[in-house]
Motif scaffolding. Sequence first.
Motif, PDB file in Angstrom:
ATOM      1  N   PHE A   1      -2.311  -6.822   1.196  1.00 32.50           N
ATOM      2  CA  PHE A   1      -3.706  -6.901   0.806  1.00 32.50           C
ATOM      3  C   PHE A   1      -4.214  -8.311   1.057  1.00 32.50           C
ATOM      4  CE2 PHE A   1      -2.139  -3.394  -1.835  1.00 32.50           C
ATOM      5  CZ  PHE A   1      -3.126  -2.444  -1.649  1.00 32.50           C
TER       6      PHE A   1
ATOM      7  N   ASN B   1      -5.655 -11.802   0.022  1.00 31.52           N
ATOM      8  CA  ASN B   1      -5.379 -12.547  -1.205  1.00 31.52           C
ATOM      9  C   ASN B   1      -6.640 -12.750  -2.032  1.00 31.52           C
ATOM     10  OD1 ASN B   1      -6.727 -14.339   0.405  1.00 31.52           O
ATOM     11  ND2 ASN B   1      -5.430 -16.083  -0.088  1.00 31.52           N
TER      12      ASN B   1
ATOM     13  N   LYS C   1      -2.034  -4.287  -5.510  1.00 32.61           N
ATOM     14  CA  LYS C   1      -3.244  -5.095  -5.612  1.00 32.61           C
ATOM     15  C   LYS C   1      -3.982  -4.699  -6.870  1.00 32.61           C
ATOM     16  CE  LYS C   1      -6.257  -8.116  -4.152  1.00 32.61           C
ATOM     17  NZ  LYS C   1      -5.898  -9.532  -4.007  1.00 32.61           N
TER      18      LYS C   1
END
Length: 1930
Positions: free
Chosen positions: A1426, A1428, A1517
């Motif tokens: 993902f 950041n 995430k």
Amino acid sequence: MKLRDAFCGDTARISVGMPRFGGTFVVLLCFVVSSVANGEKSLQGRSVDTRIEFEVLENQPIGSTVGVIPIKPNFTYRFNEQPLHFALNATTGVITTTSVLDRESLPNDKFDFVILSSLPTYPIEVRVTVLDVNDNAPTFPESSIAVSFSESATAGTRVILDTATDGDIGPNDVTTDYQIVTGPKWATDKFRLVVTTNPSGETPYLHLESTGNFDRETQAFYQLNISARDGGEVPKFGYLLVNVTILDVNDNPPIFDHSDYVVSLNESVAPGTRVLQVTATDVDEGDNSRITYFLSPGNSQFSVDPDTGEITTSKSLDCDEKSCVFTVFARDHGSPRQDGRTYVTVNLLDTNDHDPIIRFRYFPANGKFATVDENAQNGSVVAAVSVIDLDEGPNGDTRVEIKAGNERNHFKLDSTPSFDIVRVNAALDREKVSRYNLTIMAEDNGTPKRTSTAFLIIQVNDINDHEPVFEKSEYSATFSELAPVGTYVAGITATDEDTGVNSNIYYSIVSGNDHQWFDIDNVSGLVTTRAKLDRELQDTVTLKISARDGGPSPKWAYTSLKIQILDENDEPPVFEFVVTNVTLSESTASNTVVASVIARDEDQGTNGTVTYSLHSEVEHRYPGMFAVGVSNGRVTTRTKLDREAMPFYELKVLARDQGVPALSSTATIYLSVEDVNDNSPEFYPRFYFFDLKEELGHVHAFDRDEGKNAEITYFFVQPTEDLLIEPKTGEIRLTDSGKAKNKSLRVIVSAKDAGNRKALEDAVVHVLNPSATESIAFESDKYVFSVTEDSEDAAKIASTPREIGRVKVVSSPSASFYVVGGDEERVFEIRGSGDVGVLESRRKIDRENKRRFDLDIVAFVAAMGAHAVTRVTIVVADVNDNAPFFGVSRAVAYIDEDAPIGHEVYLARAEDQDEGVNSELVYELSTNPGDMFYMSATSGMIHLKKRISFDGSVASDSGVGQTLNRVYNLEVTATDGGSPALNARQFVNVFVQDVNDHTPAFAHNSFETLLLETTAVNTRFFSLTATDVDLGVNSAVEYKIVDGNEDGRFGIFPDGMLFLKRGLDRETTDYYGLSVVARDNGVPARSSSASVVIRVIDENDNKPVFSNETFNFYLRENESIDTFVGRLTATDADIGRNSELFFSITSSMGLDFTIDSKSGVIKTLKSFDREQVLALSGRSWLTLDAAVADNGVIRLQDVAQVLVHIVDVNDNAPQFPRLRYKANVHENAEAGTKLLEVSADDDDEGRNGRVSYSLVAGNEDNAFQLDSDSGSLSLRSRVDRETRNVYELTVEARDDGNPRLSSSALVRVNVLDVNDNAPRFVAGLETINVSERAEVGRVLTKFEAVDDDLGMNRVVKFHISDGNAMGMFLLDADTGVLTLGKQLDFERETGYSLNVTVSDSGHPKLHTWTMVEVKVQDANDNPPLFSNTAIVRQIEEGIPVGTPVVTVLAEDPDAGRNGQVVYAIARQAPGGEHFGINPQTGVLFTQRPIDRESEDNFRVTVVARDLGEPVALESEKLVTIIVEDVNDNAPVFTSLASGVLVGGTKTGSVVFQVTAKDMDASTNGLVTYELVNGADFSGLFSVDRATGRVTVTRDVVNPRPTYELHVRATDEAVQSQRKSTETRLTLIGIANVGGDESSGGGESGGPGPEKRVKFAQPSYSASVEENETVGATVVRVVAKAGEALGQDVEYHLVDVAAFSRGVRVSGSGEGGANSATSFAVDRARGAVVTAAVLDREAGVDEFRLKVLAVVPSPVGVQTAETTKPVSMHQAYFSGQRDTIYHRRQEHEFMLIGCMFLARDPSGEDEGMKRAVILNIGLPESFINTDVETVGGLWREKLRVKRPLWDKENFGGWRSIERDSSAPPWESIRPADRKRNVWSSLTYAASFSLEECVSPSGIYPILSSSPPLSCGFDVGRSNQVPPVHPVDSRV
């Protein structure tokens, strides 16, 4: 515009609202928006409003402060996800580091995280950027490298080097400062470093550049140390060692050890004798130094061994002057090859074996014979005779004498030591004897003597003593300037009385031909035109012509030719300046001169008269703007200029002469309009609304002027201390004072230009504080209106504006409206009418100027300080207000006269700026002379309707011919489809072009004429004429002789006149047949031809001529008398008697021969012996003199010499000097390489002694060739040692005698090996597949190669020549084993194309390459990743289920299924499965209703999992969702419904506190109060709008018994969404008797007992269980009225106080928890009941209630009060119905999804533990349980072991809290029945099932009645899977 276009069309626009976010975020956002544009629901998640950026230097110590977030009072803060390297102080907002940061080791130098506040929650996005410090030195990819330069490299030659890299960035990164830091000066001076820019913008290129020339032989190696510097304040350096090798080039030739060699040999040595050995060396290396020896071409007497340099003889030696000098070459094998040379002198010891050789030297030296002037004096030198005898001594001594040809003794010989001189010995007379033939004999003194004879021809020269004489002293000519090139001008003739070259005359033009218009034939004197004439340049030409004779001292004569040129109209007017650039100020008045253009015409008369006019397009483009003077060319303005309307004009002026036809030219004036400051600055928009922040924004004004006049300065009309404005840019910022005040502002901004012109309208700027104002909104965020464009003029529109549409504000009763964008021309205005904005047009709307307006409308409420923005789109509909428009008003078309009917003549194209039917055009011919044409109404194409006949007339319908027009003037009308229709016209001039359809015709097909062969050159003798009825160039005829004139003897002038170019000679040609072509100039050209026969009449002018000057006859020796010797032949070019010939022999040798005078046949009178003749004369031939004469009146004769050769008989065979020869040759020798030379001698002579050589055996493959004459053996083609290494050749020598005799010899040729075979791979390998996880060193393949050569030439080496990026692969040079050198990474490179080269060790090296594809196989080594960037979205509560919130995307760099990502939700907190996710797209959506009052934020953990095998990889995430409030709750009153008003209350006293709560947030939860019926009591009461305090407005002495007040509580949401609630408040009036109120039923000095109210008990006590249902009776109070009252008692609850462990925590007037709203009283019965569900754990365990009993009486309200303490206890389920115990032991089933409250057996309520059992209830065989301890609690992780309900697997978490008993007791809490969500969860869990059974399938959990309810969320339904029976031990 589509939404996709609006957002994704311009990435920069997306980034504006989200500063400093990376490109990945923008791409993801575009993906989401595109999905919306493709029809999906739009995302409801809104980005975080507050964003903060901090920066921190790397390498800072732990605890370093990063920054402080903005905080609000009484809030605490936490990280949404705890970052790895940072910590947050919850109260101060200070962010500090928890580790030492190293930027270079971080995956990203930016950290993005979200900080959440305490309730009400709001997010803050924080980005921390780790700043670089210079902690890394530059590094090169390798510590040392090797490069090479050719020694031939010139200064400036470059080799690219790897640049250095630096882990640091920015200024600390590596710079372009590369230096050579160490190395000897002689090395560093040879090089420098050059850094060049990379066009792609990436790393620059570093080059090592040579600064001088190299010499490998002096220095072959250099070592340089190169430094790279970074840009840090204290720079760091990296170093690279560069080893430079100088590669040899072939720049040195071989050098012999001696410059020349001398050796002596006997001249009779045998062939093959060794002479000497030469030696050469070469200082180059390799093939550049390998040497091959060879001799200069043509040397057949010697040969040299190509390898050893040994020289041998090839044949019997025959050297001039007894010395053979030849050149030996040494050639290296470099490229290009270089040669060295030496000279070898071989001195021969002599024998008399050479005849003397006679040579003549003539004067001049290049003459072919001797000449002497006829007036030469006695003793004059005629020629020099030299004799060369190659013998030495007496053998070489010679004497010379004249043997014949000097019978008149006119010449003599004078001897000198070196040569003999022929001199004049008597007077010469050319007219008598013009030629002498002297026989010169030379004899040596050898034994026997050897002689030779030569013939000296002496020509007597004429003396040049006469000048040329012209026929006329002056010539003249007149003709038109249009005369074609080649036209006859004059024939110039001169004569010279001399003869020969002295009488040859050469003509030339000396002067007057300045323009090179004329040409003169230098031999014939014919003057013709050479180029096109121009009378305007020169009308009279006088040529001075010279005639020069051909004598050695030429003589000259001169004459003149005067030529008059007549004028034609061939010159168009010519402008002085074709282009004129003019600049005028826009303030220039009309009738101002723009420019004066002047054109001149060099023609005469009317041909040169010029008039001026403007091009039609000028009036078409600028109607009425300009004029030009017809005669003077002065261009003037007719109106005033306006730069803002038209800044530039292009004016074309025509100049036309009056000739026929008239000629014209064009000049162009480029008029630039210079600006004046006539425009004031204008603001757009005029109104600005900025949110309060440091940098507010910009105001913008524009000035229609340009340059300095358009430079704008901004300023405040009234300066303010709170704001600053940037004068140049208009940027407005807050001052420190403005920041401190933090309030809304309004300011007026003005602007002025550089000329101090001030804006007519100032700008108004509103600076708003959004946090201190309410918000307003439009009914819609987008409006679309349609309007037709205006056709009236602008003034009328301004006086009667049109309403376009209306916009409305829904949350404000009155607002001001402004257009702030999208209307730069101010076409629209908006006026406000309350909450409605009326949009009107104020200027003309022209669709052709703009067909759509996108306006930004602002509604502003000054009182509220709030504004809203909406977008209004106005689509403009077309009206027919534009007529069609032709690009040009007048057009020209051309048509051939033979064009067919229907031919396309011209395409008329008009444009109409309208659209739709208004722009649909119909074309017609409004003018059509003769109805010759028709037109397509739709396309505008004009077609030919009638055929134009070939005879110059037009065919009509009646068949009668009409006169042919050469031009047709048509008018085209284009009409649009509007109503009313508009049209435009165009004039089309159609010119009929002549077609070249007639051929020039001669009067006859053939002509004939006669010419004397003495006819003078340039004579015009015959005229040809051809006619052509075409027109123009099609009728212009040119003539050309195309056949019969190969010698160029005749010419033809452009007018068809034939003339003689060269003199005639009947004897050469007496008949000429010319073919003359007449060709017109049409395209294609047409031509015809005629033949002209010219017969030449002969005259006698030729003498007889022998066919040879010398006749050679051959007579075999010993033939008998009267043998035929030969026949003399001669010719005479004349005819008749002049050509009759007579032969005779005139020399003394004629006694041995006889000749026939008629036939010229010579016969012998004796027999001859060749050996005797040779012995007597030293030669084998006899010499005779012969003569021939014609039979003319004056007899002419010729003489010749006859040589009778005595022919030898062949009786000797050729002989080789040796029988075996040997030669070596390299197999790479080129074809033609000489190997050796063989020779054989034959004692015969002539053909009998002439030897020829041939190969008769051993040359089967035709590899060799032998020169048949010289015996030189050479290569015919290249040989191949690998095919054949030795040849045995048989050479044969054969003479040409009859019969032919021969002999043979053997030649052995050895073929030497060279490196001519490139190695080849044994097997081809195209593709290698290797996994990216393959270990370094793994053997990938092995290459094998073979070479057919020998020795080192076949030793092979392998290397990778290309494609081995970063040294990923290693190739063993000797074994060919290819191994992996570095770890592969499929994500970085999916494959490599290796160029593998195998080279041998020969010189030069040969190589072969093969291409190998190494395909990297992907392994699943990368989990999905993902971004950041923290994902935080804000959504409104109550959005529909299924609404997409945000798209969460992960990227997996792997390929195929390894890179295919699916999404799932791992967990979400709080529980309840509120959100779901699309597994394919990653779109997170709601799947349960969202209620902010229940949960105001959610934490959803999304897992992205790839489909790799064997193990899928995943990453998580966190998505934080902040729920924004909507006004969905009305205020709820929390105060009591009754109060007391005591008599004597003073004005302003608070008599009651009304309280209400609203579960909403912010203004939606802010409650205001008002009295609904306050007027009923004459305004006695008022309520504070904010606090709810009820006060009296005047003193109250005797209150009424009761007051019924209606109070309304209203929230502060926007007006359209506000909610309110009303309550009834009863105030009981109590008289103040004695200063005390009656209470407790006791007496207080008031009425007697019969008029009092009394409770049955002074106080009551009761208890209630927590969690009791609302309405449960707690206690009943009873009061009785006295007998005198006789009325019912009414009960009122007037106070509730809450206590915790005996301490008061709140009261009814304090709004404490569980106080005023916890209980109610039945007014009639006195029953106290619960009004809310009580919770003991909330902190309250006792309530004290005050109840008032009220009875009205005549003396006032009688009351009594009592108090009632209420204790609250833990509520338990008793027995089996209420209590469930579950002991965790061995069991089979567990509960699913329901939670219960259980009682601790110990009886200690406070020791209770909470637990959640989730996703349990399946047999143990379905799940795995892992137990771990977390913080003293047990956590069990469950995984499903096999499919659940044959659908999806599921995984979940359960967390159980237990006490410390063994086995532990587990407590289970029930679900919240009201909200149907889990409450008090310790841990969150999630799972999904796509298939469930209906609720009817639920098993009863307990037998209690009513049964307990369970909440279970599966997917998007509220269905419950089957519940298994409860363990019997529960």
